[in-house]
Write a protein that holds these residues in place. Structure first.
Motif, PDB file in Angstrom:
ATOM      1  N   THR A  28      37.037  -7.857 -47.276  1.00 29.04           N
ATOM      2  CA  THR A  28      37.774  -9.134 -46.773  1.00 29.04           C
ATOM      3  C   THR A  28      38.153  -8.671 -45.317  1.00 29.04           C
ATOM      4  N   ILE A  29      38.415  -9.815 -44.631  1.00 26.41           N
ATOM      5  CA  ILE A  29      38.725  -9.732 -43.237  1.00 26.41           C
ATOM      6  C   ILE A  29      40.089 -10.762 -43.307  1.00 26.41           C
ATOM      7  N   GLN A  30      41.259 -10.358 -42.653  1.00 22.27           N
ATOM      8  CA  GLN A  30      42.346 -11.154 -42.516  1.00 22.27           C
ATOM      9  C   GLN A  30      42.792 -11.340 -41.142  1.00 22.27           C
ATOM     10  N   PHE A  31      43.045 -12.607 -40.570  1.00 25.10           N
ATOM     11  CA  PHE A  31      43.498 -12.760 -39.481  1.00 25.10           C
ATOM     12  C   PHE A  31      45.070 -13.148 -39.419  1.00 25.10           C
ATOM     13  N   ASP A  32      45.836 -12.388 -38.521  1.00 31.48           N
ATOM     14  CA  ASP A  32      47.308 -12.680 -38.598  1.00 31.48           C
ATOM     15  C   ASP A  32      47.555 -13.365 -37.221  1.00 31.48           C
ATOM     16  N   PRO A  33      47.711 -14.883 -37.667  1.00 33.69           N
ATOM     17  CA  PRO A  33      47.816 -15.703 -36.342  1.00 33.69           C
ATOM     18  C   PRO A  33      49.050 -15.612 -35.412  1.00 33.69           C
ATOM     19  N   ALA A  34      49.934 -14.945 -35.884  1.00 34.37           N
ATOM     20  CA  ALA A  34      51.504 -14.374 -35.039  1.00 34.37           C
ATOM     21  C   ALA A  34      51.011 -13.382 -34.075  1.00 34.37           C
ATOM     22  N   THR A  35      50.112 -12.250 -34.562  1.00 30.89           N
ATOM     23  CA  THR A  35      49.686 -11.347 -33.630  1.00 30.89           C
ATOM     24  C   THR A  35      48.457 -11.621 -32.656  1.00 30.89           C
ATOM     25  N   GLN A  36      47.536 -12.479 -33.490  1.00 32.72           N
ATOM     26  CA  GLN A  36      46.309 -12.599 -32.922  1.00 32.72           C
ATOM     27  C   GLN A  36      45.130 -11.446 -33.297  1.00 32.72           C
ATOM     28  N   LEU A  37      45.709 -10.629 -34.325  1.00 36.47           N
ATOM     29  CA  LEU A  37      44.887  -9.401 -34.743  1.00 36.47           C
ATOM     30  C   LEU A  37      44.204  -9.606 -36.032  1.00 36.47           C
ATOM     31  N   THR A  38      42.986  -8.915 -36.134  1.00 32.33           N
ATOM     32  CA  THR A  38      42.000  -9.114 -37.285  1.00 32.33           C
ATOM     33  C   THR A  38      42.165  -7.925 -37.924  1.00 32.33           C
ATOM     34  N   SER A  39      42.470  -7.707 -39.294  1.00 32.77           N
ATOM     35  CA  SER A  39      42.254  -6.515 -39.940  1.00 32.77           C
ATOM     36  C   SER A  39      41.108  -6.539 -41.225  1.00 32.77           C
ATOM     37  N   PHE A  40      40.678  -5.424 -41.314  1.00 32.58           N
ATOM     38  CA  PHE A  40      39.509  -5.642 -42.331  1.00 32.58           C
ATOM     39  C   PHE A  40      39.935  -4.528 -43.460  1.00 32.58           C
ATOM     40  N   HIS A  41      39.764  -4.866 -44.734  1.00 34.65           N
ATOM     41  CA  HIS A  41      40.305  -4.475 -45.859  1.00 34.65           C
ATOM     42  C   HIS A  41      39.158  -4.087 -46.845  1.00 34.65           C
ATOM     43  N   ASP A  42      39.379  -3.040 -47.531  1.00 30.09           N
ATOM     44  CA  ASP A  42      38.419  -2.674 -48.526  1.00 30.09           C
ATOM     45  C   ASP A  42      38.494  -3.303 -49.962  1.00 30.09           C
ATOM     46  N   GLU A  43      37.915  -3.028 -51.093  1.00 30.80           N
ATOM     47  CA  GLU A  43      37.935  -3.701 -52.074  1.00 30.80           C
ATOM     48  C   GLU A  43      39.403  -3.590 -52.851  1.00 30.80           C
ATOM     49  N   ALA A  44      39.978  -2.412 -52.414  1.00 34.48           N
ATOM     50  CA  ALA A  44      41.506  -2.111 -52.932  1.00 34.48           C
ATOM     51  C   ALA A  44      42.555  -2.995 -52.157  1.00 34.48           C
ATOM     52  N   GLY A  45      42.120  -3.593 -51.041  1.00 36.67           N
ATOM     53  CA  GLY A  45      42.957  -4.071 -50.154  1.00 36.67           C
ATOM     54  C   GLY A  45      43.863  -3.350 -49.004  1.00 36.67           C
ATOM     55  N   VAL A  46      43.313  -2.178 -48.983  1.00 34.66           N
ATOM     56  CA  VAL A  46      43.522  -1.140 -47.982  1.00 34.66           C
ATOM     57  C   VAL A  46      42.758  -1.348 -46.671  1.00 34.66           C
ATOM     58  N   ILE A  47      43.599  -1.245 -45.623  1.00 27.65           N
ATOM     59  CA  ILE A  47      43.158  -1.594 -44.490  1.00 27.65           C
ATOM     60  C   ILE A  47      41.965  -0.541 -44.063  1.00 27.65           C
ATOM     61  N   VAL A  48      40.500  -0.769 -43.703  1.00 24.39           N
ATOM     62  CA  VAL A  48      39.584   0.414 -43.375  1.00 24.39           C
ATOM     63  C   VAL A  48      39.916   0.838 -41.971  1.00 24.39           C
ATOM     64  N   ALA A  49      40.183   2.154 -42.061  1.00 26.05           N
ATOM     65  CA  ALA A  49      40.346   2.816 -40.794  1.00 26.05           C
ATOM     66  C   ALA A  49      39.132   2.433 -39.722  1.00 26.05           C
ATOM     67  N   GLY A  50      39.433   2.273 -38.442  1.00 27.78           N
ATOM     68  CA  GLY A  50      38.479   2.174 -37.350  1.00 27.78           C
ATOM     69  C   GLY A  50      37.908   0.621 -37.260  1.00 27.78           C
ATOM     70  N   ALA A  51      38.233  -0.116 -38.338  1.00 27.26           N
ATOM     71  CA  ALA A  51      37.685  -1.452 -38.305  1.00 27.26           C
ATOM     72  C   ALA A  51      38.783  -2.362 -37.736  1.00 27.26           C
ATOM     73  N   THR A  52      38.982  -2.353 -36.622  1.00 25.36           N
ATOM     74  CA  THR A  52      40.085  -3.266 -36.053  1.00 25.36           C
ATOM     75  C   THR A  52      39.390  -3.982 -34.794  1.00 25.36           C
ATOM     76  N   ILE A  53      39.926  -4.953 -34.382  1.00 20.88           N
ATOM     77  CA  ILE A  53      39.560  -5.405 -32.883  1.00 20.88           C
ATOM     78  C   ILE A  53      40.615  -5.150 -31.983  1.00 20.88           C
ATOM     79  N   SER A  54      40.421  -4.439 -30.827  1.00 19.71           N
ATOM     80  CA  SER A  54      41.394  -4.110 -29.845  1.00 19.71           C
ATOM     81  C   SER A  54      41.725  -5.056 -28.682  1.00 19.71           C
ATOM     82  N   TYR A  55      42.367  -4.823 -28.032  1.00 18.51           N
ATOM     83  CA  TYR A  55      42.311  -5.671 -26.647  1.00 18.51           C
ATOM     84  C   TYR A  55      42.653  -4.721 -25.393  1.00 18.51           C
ATOM     85  N   SER A  56      42.165  -4.770 -24.455  1.00 16.41           N
ATOM     86  CA  SER A  56      42.320  -3.854 -23.349  1.00 16.41           C
ATOM     87  C   SER A  56      43.548  -4.059 -22.701  1.00 16.41           C
TER      88      SER A  56
END
Length: 78
Positions: A28-56
Motif C-alpha cells: 500500500t501507499i500512504q500520503f501524509d497531507p501535512a508533510t506532503q510525503l508518501t510512504s510505502f508499506h508492506d503487507e504487515a504495514g511496515v514502511i518499506v526501506a528505500g521506498a520513499t520520495i524525497s525532495y532536494s
C-alpha cells in the motif's frame, strides 16, 4: 483504382519483448497531507526501506534565487 498495401506502423519495428513482471516490494501507499510525503508499506504495514520520495534541499531549480523546491527523483539519498 489502386489499393494500398497494409504496412505495419514504424514504431512496431523497434519493439522488443516485454520485460518479465516482478512483484512490487510494497502493498500500500500512504500520503501524509501535512508533510506532503508518501510512504510505502508492506503487507504487515511496515514502511518499506528505500521506498520513499524525497525532495532536494539544495536547489534543483532553474537557477533563479528563491525558486520552489522540486521533486528529486534520483535514488542517491541513501
Amino acid at each position: 483504382m489502386t489499393t494500398a498495401t497494409a504496412v505495419a506502423p514504424w514504431g512496431l519495428s523497434r519493439m522488443t519483448e516485454p520485460l518479465p513482471s516482478v512483484s512490487s516490494p510494497y502493498d500500500t501507499i500512504q500520503f501524509d497531507p501535512a508533510t506532503q510525503l508518501t510512504s510505502f508499506h508492506d503487507e504487515a504495514g511496515v514502511i518499506v526501506a528505500g521506498a520513499t520520495i524525497s525532495y532536494s534541499q539544495g536547489g534543483g531549480s532553474d537557477g533563479s534565487k528563491n525558486a520552489p523546491k522540486v521533486a528529486d527523483d534520483s535514488n542517491t539519498d541513501g
